[in-house]
Design an enzyme around this catalytic site. Structure first.
Site, PDB file in Angstrom:
ATOM      1  N   GLY A   1     -15.595  16.925  48.505  1.00 51.02           N
ATOM      2  CA  GLY A   1     -16.473  17.332  49.591  1.00 51.02           C
ATOM      3  C   GLY A   1     -17.906  17.581  49.190  1.00 51.02           C
ATOM      4  O   GLY A   1     -18.713  18.037  50.010  1.00 51.02           O
TER       5      GLY A   1
ATOM      6  N   GLY B   1     -20.137  15.254  48.179  1.00 49.58           N
ATOM      7  CA  GLY B   1     -21.045  14.194  48.611  1.00 49.58           C
ATOM      8  C   GLY B   1     -21.071  12.980  47.715  1.00 49.58           C
ATOM      9  O   GLY B   1     -21.950  12.124  47.860  1.00 49.58           O
ATOM     10  N   LYS B   2     -20.103  12.855  46.804  1.00 55.09           N
ATOM     11  CA  LYS B   2     -20.102  11.720  45.875  1.00 55.09           C
ATOM     12  C   LYS B   2     -19.972  10.391  46.615  1.00 55.09           C
ATOM     13  O   LYS B   2     -20.739   9.458  46.374  1.00 55.09           O
ATOM     14  CB  LYS B   2     -18.958  11.867  44.859  1.00 55.09           C
ATOM     15  CG  LYS B   2     -18.994  13.137  44.036  1.00 55.09           C
ATOM     16  CD  LYS B   2     -17.907  13.175  42.990  1.00 55.09           C
ATOM     17  CE  LYS B   2     -16.512  13.124  43.588  1.00 55.09           C
ATOM     18  NZ  LYS B   2     -16.223  14.284  44.457  1.00 55.09           N
TER      19      LYS B   2
ATOM     20  N   GLU C   1     -13.798  26.724  19.508  1.00 61.80           N
ATOM     21  CA  GLU C   1     -14.059  25.838  18.370  1.00 61.80           C
ATOM     22  C   GLU C   1     -12.966  24.810  18.137  1.00 61.80           C
ATOM     23  O   GLU C   1     -13.246  23.651  17.824  1.00 61.80           O
ATOM     24  CB  GLU C   1     -14.262  26.698  17.122  1.00 61.80           C
ATOM     25  CG  GLU C   1     -14.824  25.972  15.934  1.00 61.80           C
ATOM     26  CD  GLU C   1     -15.142  26.938  14.804  1.00 61.80           C
ATOM     27  OE1 GLU C   1     -15.320  26.450  13.673  1.00 61.80           O
ATOM     28  OE2 GLU C   1     -15.191  28.167  15.042  1.00 61.80           O
TER      29      GLU C   1
ATOM     30  N   ASP D   1      -7.917  28.126  18.717  1.00 59.96           N
ATOM     31  CA  ASP D   1      -8.711  29.025  19.557  1.00 59.96           C
ATOM     32  C   ASP D   1      -8.364  28.837  21.036  1.00 59.96           C
ATOM     33  O   ASP D   1      -8.351  29.793  21.809  1.00 59.96           O
ATOM     34  CB  ASP D   1     -10.198  28.764  19.333  1.00 59.96           C
ATOM     35  CG  ASP D   1     -10.588  28.901  17.874  1.00 59.96           C
ATOM     36  OD1 ASP D   1     -10.532  30.023  17.349  1.00 59.96           O
ATOM     37  OD2 ASP D   1     -10.934  27.879  17.261  1.00 59.96           O
TER      38      ASP D   1
ATOM     39  N   ASP E   1     -15.628  31.294  15.395  1.00 59.52           N
ATOM     40  CA  ASP E   1     -15.505  32.053  14.147  1.00 59.52           C
ATOM     41  C   ASP E   1     -16.846  32.085  13.431  1.00 59.52           C
ATOM     42  O   ASP E   1     -17.628  31.123  13.488  1.00 59.52           O
ATOM     43  CB  ASP E   1     -14.472  31.413  13.224  1.00 59.52           C
ATOM     44  CG  ASP E   1     -13.060  31.467  13.790  1.00 59.52           C
ATOM     45  OD1 ASP E   1     -12.819  32.283  14.699  1.00 59.52           O
ATOM     46  OD2 ASP E   1     -12.209  30.680  13.328  1.00 59.52           O
TER      47      ASP E   1
ATOM     48  N   ASP F   1     -16.940  32.350  10.064  1.00 58.02           N
ATOM     49  CA  ASP F   1     -16.618  31.507   8.910  1.00 58.02           C
ATOM     50  C   ASP F   1     -17.521  31.779   7.703  1.00 58.02           C
ATOM     51  O   ASP F   1     -17.805  30.871   6.908  1.00 58.02           O
ATOM     52  CB  ASP F   1     -16.684  30.018   9.283  1.00 58.02           C
ATOM     53  CG  ASP F   1     -15.523  29.605  10.164  1.00 58.02           C
ATOM     54  OD1 ASP F   1     -14.417  30.129   9.961  1.00 58.02           O
ATOM     55  OD2 ASP F   1     -15.731  28.774  11.070  1.00 58.02           O
TER      56      ASP F   1
ATOM     57  N   GLU G   1      -8.098  33.771  12.684  1.00 59.27           N
ATOM     58  CA  GLU G   1      -6.899  33.896  11.859  1.00 59.27           C
ATOM     59  C   GLU G   1      -6.936  35.177  11.031  1.00 59.27           C
ATOM     60  O   GLU G   1      -5.933  35.900  10.913  1.00 59.27           O
ATOM     61  CB  GLU G   1      -6.752  32.676  10.937  1.00 59.27           C
ATOM     62  CG  GLU G   1      -6.419  31.385  11.661  1.00 59.27           C
ATOM     63  CD  GLU G   1      -7.658  30.667  12.171  1.00 59.27           C
ATOM     64  OE1 GLU G   1      -8.761  31.274  12.131  1.00 59.27           O
ATOM     65  OE2 GLU G   1      -7.531  29.517  12.624  1.00 59.27           O
TER      66      GLU G   1
ATOM     67  N   ARG H   1      -5.823  31.804   5.426  1.00 63.54           N
ATOM     68  CA  ARG H   1      -6.662  30.624   5.672  1.00 63.54           C
ATOM     69  C   ARG H   1      -5.882  29.336   5.487  1.00 63.54           C
ATOM     70  O   ARG H   1      -6.159  28.337   6.149  1.00 63.54           O
ATOM     71  CB  ARG H   1      -7.882  30.641   4.736  1.00 63.54           C
ATOM     72  CG  ARG H   1      -8.826  31.793   4.996  1.00 63.54           C
ATOM     73  CD  ARG H   1      -9.987  31.794   4.007  1.00 63.54           C
ATOM     74  NE  ARG H   1     -10.886  30.664   4.220  1.00 63.54           N
ATOM     75  CZ  ARG H   1     -11.981  30.449   3.485  1.00 63.54           C
ATOM     76  NH1 ARG H   1     -12.279  31.271   2.482  1.00 63.54           N
ATOM     77  NH2 ARG H   1     -12.753  29.420   3.733  1.00 63.54           N
TER      78      ARG H   1
END
Length: 528
Positions: free
Chosen positions: A31, A33-34, A377, A381, A431, A433, A480, A487
């Site tokens: 709806g 308008g495409k 990421e 996640d 993260d 990191d 983690e 890790r």
């Protein structure tokens, strides 16, 4: 090639102005308008010459208000030259009052004016002039009848133009009817037929190899006296032969893809093709094939492709320059968002840094259909986010929130850039990191750790710079680690989900709090 579309007061389009490229994907909610955008182009340059009968009055006027003239302007390049005039656009208007309406199709020069002869008379749009920028419109019905050679401007009609010339050299057609069908099947006809059949069968491959063996797709001639205008695609299975346009829409769609593949292989130029929802009636593998086919044809300048879509396969964030996001604002007016020229260079640099594997994941394209987005990421996640949504008793699908696995931090930068360009509200969680240096390690190992930390810090800074600090939530040092997972642990997504089930989201651990806060923020109303 069409370069720009301007529409005023047509259906739901009060005033829009959008650029058109070699490949243009028009996306947005139902709806918005495409389809109206596609219909506007078709009105000006489609198969039917525009007239008063082309419009529904008052339904085609915005808010049924016939005092506001409909105006549709389509710009194109190269220009059409007629004498000293260079025509770069056509303008279609429908206006009137007291039930006295009239329609005008006018040529425009570079300055947006209607050229005039020295006598003062205006230049008029003729058939040759309009054909210079004419388009082929394929609506959602995918009826094969739209593509048959008898239809003016159809794909098969254009494919068979050189075949007609080849056939004219066969002067004994009328003398020997029995030989006529063989004569009609010139080498080019056979090649076109073979390509369409093979591609259509490939699209229908999910039916199984046994079904494919008993199926044939080829040409038939309904009227030998007028062979090429009566040529039609036929479907043969066992002893049954049916016209292609009598088949189910799935098979007809597969044959349409075959027609496009024939064009690609023959290297013919089509002009501009407008497709309403190219994904219709095609299974996902066929959709991906068709999308790659359209991209290749546009990239090789065989044709310009403009389409509307609800499929994340055809709406690709990696081709951000092709995207046009259509929505309604708070005042219920249609607005169109797209990546501006000044932003393309920066986004292109980010795209080049994006991991190759991440470019083929169509799931992240769902961000283009969302009201809000949570950008994460990686896969683990995303699992964590969905689990936390569940524990917060929030259904992201019901709220039209996309949880997007961006495939790494470079992917976050790319998706953030696209979201900002298209005005899609978003929140980022990732993260940090950055890990403590192991002082017990040898010098080379410590130097490597320092380099890795520096690289991660630079990535984090780039994300914050492009997204804005208020939209970024960082888990230190990682999700983690916040959950006590090593890790190098295996099966991380499963472990993440299981541990999060035990977390009190009302009072989460400090290390996990940024993740929970990111989810809370994306569930609140956000400014676009």
């Amino acid at each position: 090639m069409l370069k720009r579309l301007q529409v005023k007061n047509f259906r739901c389009l009060e005033d829009i102005d959008l650029p058109l490229g070699p490949l243009t994907a028009i996306v947005g909610p139902n709806g918005a308008g495409k389809t109206t955008i596609l219909r506007a182009i078709d009105l000006v340059l489609g198969d039917v010459w525009p007239s008063l009968r082309s419009f529904r009055i008052p339904q085609d006027f915005i808010n049924f208000d016939t005092t506001r003239a409909i105006e549709i302007t389509v710009h194109f390049d190269p220009p059409y030259t007629q004498g000293s005039f260079n025509i770069t656009a056509f303008r279609l208007t429908c206006k009137g009052e007291d039930a006295d309406f009239h329609v005008d199709l006018e040529p425009l020069d570079e300055g947006g004016n209607v050229p005039r002869y020295p006598s003062g008379n205006p230049l008029r749009v003729g058939t040759d002039m309009r054909n210079h920028a004419r388009v082929l419109f394929l609506d959602h019905r995918r009826n094969l009848a739209q593509h048959l050679p008898s239809i003016r401007g159809s794909i098969l009609g254009r494919l068979l133009q050189p075949v007609r010339r080849e056939f004219k050299l066969q002067d004994n057609f009328k003398q020997v009817y029995e030989q006529a069908m063989d004569l009609l099947r010139t080498e080019q006809v056979k090649q076109i037929e073979k390509t369409i059949a093979e591609t259509a069968k490939q699209m229908l491959g999910f039916l199984g190899k046994d079904a494919m063996k008993s199926m044939e797709i080829g040409f038939g001639f309904a009227d030998p006296a007028n062979p090429f205008n009566s040529l039609r695609l036929q479907y043969r299975e066992s002893d049954l032969t049916l016209p292609g346009d009598e088949l189910g829409l799935g098979i007809q769609s597969a044959i349409v893809v075959g027609i496009f593949e024939a064009f690609r292989q023959l290297g013919e130029k089509i002009g501009t093709v407008i497709i309403e929802e190219p994904e219709m009636y095609l299974h996902p593998q066929a959709q991906r094939y068709f999308y790659r086919l359209l991209c290749e044809m546009a990239d090789k300048d065989q044709c310009q492709i403009i389409y509307s879509t609800h499929s994340p396969i055809f709406a690709d964030v990696n081709r951000f320059e092709a995207l046009r996001l259509v929505r309604k604002d708070r005042d219920d007016r249609v607005v169109v968002s797209y990546v501006r020229e000044e932003d393309k260079s920066a986004l292109d640099n980010v795209r080049n840094r994006f991991k190759l594997g991440g470019r083929f994941d169509t799931a992240r394209n769902e961000v283009l259909f969302a009201k809000r987005a949570l950008l994460v990421e990686g896969y683990g996640d995303r699992v964590a986010a969905l689990q936390l949504f569940n524990q917060l008793e929030v259904d992201p699908d019901a709220e039209c929130i996309a949880v997007v696995d961006c495939g790494g931090k470079a992917g976050i930068e790319l998706i953030v850039g696209v979201c900002k360009a298209l005005d899609i509200p978003f929140v980022v969680v990732h993260d940090e990191d950055v890990w403590p240096i192991d002082e017990r390690a040898d010098e080379e190992t410590r130097r490597k750790q320092e380099q890795e930390n520096k690289a991660e810090q630079e990535k984090n800074q780039r994300i914050q710079a492009c997204a804005g600090a208020e939209r970024v939530f960082v888990v230190q040092p990682s999700l983690e680690a916040a959950l006590g997972i090593g890790r190098n642990a295996s099966d991380k997504p499963y472990r993440i989900a299981e541990i999060l089930k035990t977390v009190d989201v009302g009072q989460p651990p400090d290390a996990l709090r940024p993740f929970v806060e990111a989810i809370r923020q994306v569930t609140r109303p956000m400014e676009e």
